[in-house]
Scaffold this motif. Structure first.
Motif, short mmCIF file in Angstrom:
data_model
loop_
_atom_site.label_atom_id
_atom_site.label_comp_id
_atom_site.label_asym_id
_atom_site.label_seq_id
_atom_site.Cartn_x
_atom_site.Cartn_y
_atom_site.Cartn_z
N VAL A 109 0.69 -0.96 0.37
CA VAL A 109 -0.11 -0.51 0.21
C VAL A 109 0.98 1.39 -0.36
CG1 VAL A 109 -1.61 -0.86 1.50
CG2 VAL A 109 0.14 -0.42 2.34
N ARG A 110 1.97 1.30 0.25
CA ARG A 110 3.03 2.16 0.12
C ARG A 110 4.46 1.54 -0.18
NH1 ARG A 110 4.70 5.94 5.51
NH2 ARG A 110 5.66 7.18 3.94
N VAL A 174 2.87 -0.48 -5.85
CA VAL A 174 1.24 -0.81 -4.98
C VAL A 174 0.36 -1.48 -5.11
CG1 VAL A 174 -0.20 1.02 -4.52
CG2 VAL A 174 1.80 1.87 -4.18
#
Length: 214
Positions: A109-110, A174
């Motif tokens: 997600v990052r 991502v």
């Protein structure tokens, strides 16, 4: 048993599916010279048995359970993978105990730069989040990392330039799937506590029944 220290970044040559199952072929580069058929190797943190070696390429068979629990179902030819040989006597122990038994699949997600360093954020499966603690260890695609931030079901690790340059992290984006293995100590501790609770004597006895008016 492994330590979570990537020795070489290999490349997937092929993922072959047929009547006999699924076979993964990986270009191992200079690491191939020290490999042997029937030996073990961790590929993105998953312990696999080598069934064939041809030059610098080794092959391993993937069971349906392995495909279900790992990110291998999503990899393609050309995918960069982290490789680590098993821990042996006298070998430096630089990470933490990694069994090579993937617990589940996370999603990136990052992945962003912070000066010379990087931040990696991964969303954990809900059932795995309870095993992760601040400043504890977690294996992400076989890399031993320290938990720097933990919020709900998302874990973040600070990545130094050397780790970023010498693992598959530089290829992650991502949404990508990654293999996760929680610290073995947390899992054994949970099992021990469950066993103790199950073995505890019942609070219901003659004295308690009399007190309740039976």
């Amino acid at each position: 048993m492994f330590t979570g220290i990537t020795e070489h970044v290999g490349r997937v040559e092929a993922l072959e599916s047929g009547a006999q199952g699924t076979r993964l072929r990986v270009q191992a580069g200079p690491l191939a010279a020290s490999l042997a058929v029937s030996g073990s190797i961790a590929v993105n943190g998953c312990c696999l048995t080598i069934v064939e070696i041809s030059g610098e390429i080794f092959a391993a068979d993937l069971s349906s359970e392995t495909l279900r629990r790992t990110s291998f179902a999503e990899i393609r030819a050309g995918t960069r993978v982290n490789l680590e040989r098993p821990l042996t006597a006298g070998k430096e122990f630089g990470g933490h105990f990694v069994q090579g038994h993937v617990d589940g699949i996370g999603r990136v997600v990052r992945c962003e730069a912070d000066g010379a360093n990087w931040w990696l954020g991964v969303r954990l499966p809900r059932e795995l989040a309870r095993y992760v603690a601040m400043k504890g260890s977690i294996a992400i695609d076989g890399i031993s990392l320290t938990v720097a931030n933990l919020a709900g079901d998302t874990v973040e690790a600070a990545i130094i330039p050397f780790t970023y340059a010498n693992t598959n992290l530089q290829a992650l984006r991502v949404g990508d799937a990654v293999n996760l293995e929680a610290d073995i100590l947390a899992k054994y501790l949970e099992r021990l506590l469950e066993t103790r609770r199950a073995a505890a004597p019942s609070a219901l006895n003659i004295e308690r029944l009399i007190q309740e008016g039976f």
